[in-house]
Write a protein that holds these residues in place. Structure first.
Motif, short mmCIF file in Angstrom:
data_model
loop_
_atom_site.label_atom_id
_atom_site.label_comp_id
_atom_site.label_asym_id
_atom_site.label_seq_id
_atom_site.Cartn_x
_atom_site.Cartn_y
_atom_site.Cartn_z
N PRO B 408 21.30 52.41 16.18
CA PRO B 408 20.75 53.65 15.67
C PRO B 408 20.52 54.76 16.67
CG PRO B 408 19.26 51.87 15.57
CD PRO B 408 20.38 51.35 15.82
N ARG B 434 13.34 59.79 27.12
CA ARG B 434 13.18 60.09 25.78
C ARG B 434 13.24 59.08 24.74
NH1 ARG B 434 13.02 60.47 21.07
NH2 ARG B 434 13.25 62.40 19.72
N PHE B 435 14.58 58.44 24.94
CA PHE B 435 15.28 57.55 24.18
C PHE B 435 14.70 55.95 24.43
CE2 PHE B 435 19.02 58.95 21.96
CZ PHE B 435 19.03 60.10 22.08
N ASP B 438 11.31 55.90 22.70
CA ASP B 438 11.13 56.01 21.49
C ASP B 438 10.75 54.92 20.42
OD1 ASP B 438 12.70 58.47 19.42
OD2 ASP B 438 12.09 56.45 18.72
N ASP B 439 9.53 55.35 20.01
CA ASP B 439 8.86 54.23 19.22
C ASP B 439 9.50 53.56 17.86
OD1 ASP B 439 6.48 52.96 19.01
OD2 ASP B 439 6.11 53.98 16.91
N TRP B 440 10.37 54.32 17.36
CA TRP B 440 11.14 53.64 16.34
C TRP B 440 12.37 52.93 16.68
CZ3 TRP B 440 16.26 55.65 13.68
CH2 TRP B 440 16.40 55.13 12.73
N TYR B 441 12.95 53.36 18.12
CA TYR B 441 14.08 52.55 18.49
C TYR B 441 13.43 51.11 18.86
CZ TYR B 441 16.76 56.93 19.11
OH TYR B 441 17.35 58.09 18.91
N GLN B 443 10.90 49.66 17.70
CA GLN B 443 10.74 48.97 16.74
C GLN B 443 11.89 48.23 15.84
OE1 GLN B 443 7.77 48.26 15.06
NE2 GLN B 443 8.37 47.67 13.02
#
Lengths: 392, 525
Positions: B408, B434-435, B438-441, B443
């Motif tokens: 992703p 930043r990457f 990243d909270d979504w990454y 997760q």
């Protein structure tokens, strides 16, 4: 006078709609639109002026009415037959002054006193007495049988509807003042904060002008435009978008921009988090469905593009406690300034003429409508009728 | 006795040369006088792997026999390399399975009950159940999964501990279970000289805080190449971290190596030099070419990824890491080395469907760069095969195609970062943090099967040395828009690519073709 006239016929409307609103059918033998010699509108009193349109734009609401996609909600708010055309730049009969017409037909225009509550607020577009007064029922010039419209040789306009066009503004730019005023109102209604991530979904004329208005009047931290065609992408960047994305990547890109989380469902994705504010300018179910899923919980979705009867999923609106608001027309804004005046003041810097073209004669209306329906794909935003030749 | 690697010159009688092209193959005519670098034939495998493993464990290098290190009541952790190697994956039984079965048996005999097996994924994606079962075998899987056999989680704050700081000031972290164990047995498979040694523990069981010490542009630019550890800052940094880890926890290293028998019988022609192709090989090539030209992409991908390699074990060594690794590298170099006289103006390479980070997945455009300019370019000792300012020509369809489950953050890296710049230094300073945070990454990395958010950066940094060294990169057969986004030039045919390359390196350039896979290591004199 020569004009295109829209004649009400439910069977024809149903037929055109049943064929999917293809331009060929919508302007063919069963068309609701007719070119011919029609009666010139009569000014009700001395406060009215005759306007000779120079250019008259073809709006998305016009093509929606012609192709059978318009909401039937609007039917009782319209008087037939009417001459369409509410995006008008023209000259005043007599003194030749160049004007644009503010089409809303509120209490003042209708000669009603006292004004209704909405008109008192300076919102003639929301007038509650559009079925009274000197005119037949109608929300706007271009949807009222009493006033004529831009797609004819002559229309009539109340003095309060007229705004002089500065010399710096060409006809091609001025014909966009009406939609730009809509966009300015939408931007102010959305009222983006300086730290917001704002998405403009759809970059037809209204989307592009909304982008420009947001950038001018309430610039957010990040302004993202969703554009389908190369011309739209290029214009969106020119008019102030920080980022332009494709419709098929909205969830991926907006997730990244907002540092949200993304979950993929069986039909669509959704974001946990997302844009603070979305201006939905496509007026389509797909656009609205996306917007409801990528706007953060507690965020706002402003419906700017005119929707018809659309089937959308209300689940996200409910669960995310979204505020969904319409943005229609213009009037007097909270600052006390008239939206049209704000639009006229800002327009010269925007190079709006780049969005206009090609121009068609009234007699070429079939081609014009077909072109307007696919404007984005054909690398333009605003297709318009050129009536200047009719004055010679 | 297998044939050593060879450099053959293209003459009028040379057959066309095989180029990999993603999930497909091509035969191309190289200019007369071009050199083709062929890897050595597969080394003769060890006849009885289990016996060799037992012998290695009983007679380790500079260490006590494993049996003597095991005792009742102890906490034993077995860590092992993940599916990023070997490539393609090994047909069962995987050598790691054979080694781990032996270790577990010894532990059981010694009365050790607290045994955990951890996949040393580092910042790679979590392996699936089936993938783990493939590596460890049914016996270990059914005994230990899931409570005592699991993936390392580099983003679990509570399960990673700070070991300390190297003399260079780099942080060192380690999986908590490993750090608190009485003994860690690391089971490695070294495919190329970059793998193994101290790098195993220093990356496989570390977190982003530890790995970023060496996975960065400066270190990789200073690694010439990272396939030759003595000249690799990457390895120097890993060695520092590894030594600190060994001061903290007792580690018993087991390293294995396999030969380069990389293709099953059905695709055996890829293993051979074109001059050795039999009529059957030619027919197989034609069949595969037809399939790859006309079959739907998903079907091709399924077929290619289902290929498992019949590697043979060529070495197994156990004991102290430095001695073990030296022995391992000797065998690996023997399997890979091709002696090459001097550099050339142009290097061509056919990129296959598979790199270390897309097992059972898609080789997306960023991974294409990683494979070509990261791995294959760096398969040298001494000097790169292509001269400074020369041109690399790669063949690959290079489509805008990503696996949204595994990669992703690669999608955002391609769309957001590469749209801004392709310069590794700028990318690192402007975007990496930043990457990485990243909270979504995070997760998806922890709960799904996604590579860490920062991983596409590492894939790009891997190419930093090549990007710095070469004058131009041309991709043959790639989607133009994608190739341009990567910062390269697109050519429709190999002949066009040579014409374009002449703009950079001049008329009548010298050409080398890396005929790989199987992998080779060019020892450039």
């Amino acid at each position: 006078m020569l004009a295109l006239q829209y004649v009400r016929s439910l069977p024809r409307y149903a037929l055109v709609r049943a064929t999917g609103g293809r331009a060929g059918v919508a302007t063919g033998d069963f068309s609701l639109l007719h070119l011919g010699d029609v009666q010139e509108p009569e000014p009700p009193n001395g406060s009215w002026r005759r306007v000779l349109p120079s250019l008259a734009g073809i709006c998305g609401s016009d093509t929606a009415a012609i192709t059978g996609h318009a909401s039937l909600y609007l039917d009782p708010l319209t008087s037939y037959p009417f001459v369409p055309g509410h995006e008008v730049v023209g000259i005043l009969a007599g003194d030749g002054a160049r004007v644009v017409v503010e089409p809303a037909l509120g209490c003042e225009v209708r000669g009603l006193s006292p004004l209704c509550a909405r008109c008192v607020e300076g919102r003639p577009g929301l007038c509650q007495r559009v079925d009274e007064g000197d005119l037949a029922v109608g929300l706007q010039t271009g949807y009222c049988c009493s006033t004529g419209g831009g797609w004819g040789e002559v229309l009539i306009a109340h003095e309060s509807q007229l705004h002089e066009v500065p010399p710096a503004l060409s006809d091609e730019a001025a014909v966009l003042i009406e939609p730009f005023a809509c966009s300015v109102h939408a931007a102010l209604r959305g009222a983006a904060g300086a730290e917001d991530v704002v998405v403009v979904q759809g970059t037809g004329t209204i989307g592009l002008l909304t982008l420009a208005a947001i950038k001018l009047f309430c610039p957010p931290r990040r302004l993202i435009a969703v554009a389908k065609h190369p011309f739209q992408r290029q214009q969106a960047l020119r008019l102030g978008a920080d980022q332009v994305i494709r419709p098929d990547e909205v969830f991926q890109r907006i997730r990244f921009a907002t540092e949200a989380r993304r979950l993929d469902g069986p039909n669509l994705s959704l974001l946990l988090g997302g844009a603070d504010l979305t201006f939905e300018c496509t007026g389509t179910a797909a656009g609205l469905d996306d917007a409801f899923r990528y706007t953060r919980a507690g965020g706002k979705v402003v419906a700017v593009g005119m929707p018809g009867r659309e089937s959308v999923d209300w689940g996200p609106i409910w669960q995310r406690e979204l505020t969904v608001m319409g943005a229609y027309a213009y009037g007097t804004e909270a600052t006390g300034a008239r939206t049209f005046d704000m639009a006229l003041a800002a327009a010269p810097e925007l190079g709006l003429e780049q969005l206009t073209g090609p121009l068609f004669q009234l007699s070429e209306y079939r081609d014009a409508i077909a072109y307007a329906v696919q404007a984005g794909r054909r690398s333009t935003a605003k297709v318009a009728f050129d009536l200047r030749g009719l004055r010679l | 006795m297998s044939r050593p690697g060879a450099v053959l010159e293209v003459d009028r009688n040379s057959p066309p040369t095989l180029f990999h092209f993603g999930e497909g193959v091509r035969l191309e005519r190289l200019p007369l006088g071009s050199r083709i670098l062929y890897p050595p034939d597969p080394l003769e495998p060890i006849a009885h792997p289990e016996r060799a493993i037992r012998r290695a464990l009983a007679h380790p290098l500079d260490d006590d026999p494993l049996k003597d290190l095991l005792r009742p009541g102890m906490k034993l952790t077995i860590a092992f390399d993940d599916l990023s190697l070997p490539l393609p994956p090994m047909a069962q039984p995987d050598v790691r399975q054979l080694v781990m079965e032996e270790v577990v048996e010894l532990a059981a005999e010694a009365g050790v009950e607290d045994i955990h097996l951890i996949v040393a994924t580092g910042l790679h994606r979590r392996m699936t159940e089936d993938e783990i079962r493939h590596i460890v075998g049914d016996r270990i899987f059914t005994t230990f999964w899931p409570d005592c056999l699991y993936n390392h989680d580099a983003e679990d704050e509570g399960e990673n501990v700070r070991i300390g700081q190297t003399s260079d000031g780099h942080e060192v972290t380690l999986n908590r279970r490993a750090a608190e164990s009485d003994l860690v047995v690391y089971v490695n498979l070294t495919l190329v000289p970059m793998d193994g040694g101290h790098k195993s523990m220093a990356t496989g069981l570390a977190s982003y805080r530890g790995i970023r010490a060496h996975h960065n542009v400066e270190t990789l630019l200073g690694s010439r190449s990272y396939m030759h550890p003595p000249d690799s800052q990457l390895h120097h940094s890993c060695i520092q971290q590894g030594r600190l880890i060994e001061d903290h926890v007792r580690v018993f290293h087991i390293e294995t190596s396999v030969n380069n028998h990389a293709f099953p019988t059905v695709a055996n022609f890829m293993q051979k030099r074109e001059t050795d192709w039999t009529p059957a090989d030619q027919a197989t090539y034609l069949a595969l070419k037809q399939l790859s030209d006309f079959a739907p992409r998903d079907l091709k991908r399924t077929i290619f990824h289902s290929m498992k390699a019949p590697y043979g074990l060529t070495g197994v060594n156990a004991g102290q890491v430095d001695q073990v690794h030296e022995r391992t590298l000797d065998v690996v170099r023997k399997q890979m080395t091709v002696e090459v006289d001097g550099q050339t103006d142009i290097v061509t390479m056919g990129l296959p469907y598979l790199g270390p980070y897309n097992v059972n997945s898609i080789l997306n455009p960023v991974l294409v760069v990683c494979l070509g300019l990261g791995y294959l370019f760096n398969l040298y000792r001494g000097r790169p095969v292509v001269r400074e300012g020369g041109v690399v020509i790669m063949t690959h369809p290079c489509r805008y195609e990503f696996d949204s489950v595994h990669h992703p953050s690669y999608i955002d890296f391609y769309d957001e970062v590469l749209a801004d710049t392709t310069d590794p230094g700028q990318i690192e300073s402007k975007y990496e943090r930043r990457f990485a945070e990243d909270d979504w990454y995070r997760q998806l990395f922890r709960k799904s099967h996604a590579y860490h958010g920062v991983h596409p950066f590492y894939a790009w940094y891997w190419a930093a040395h090549a990007l710095d060294h070469v004058g131009d990169v041309i991709v043959v057969g790639g989607e133009r828009e994608v190739v341009h986004r990567l910062g390269f030039k697109a050519a429709t045919t190999l002949a066009d690519a040579f014409e374009m390359a002449e703009q950079t390196v001049g008329r009548y350039p010298s050409v080398s073709h890396l005929r790989t896979p199987p992998l080779l290591l060019a020892d450039v004199r």
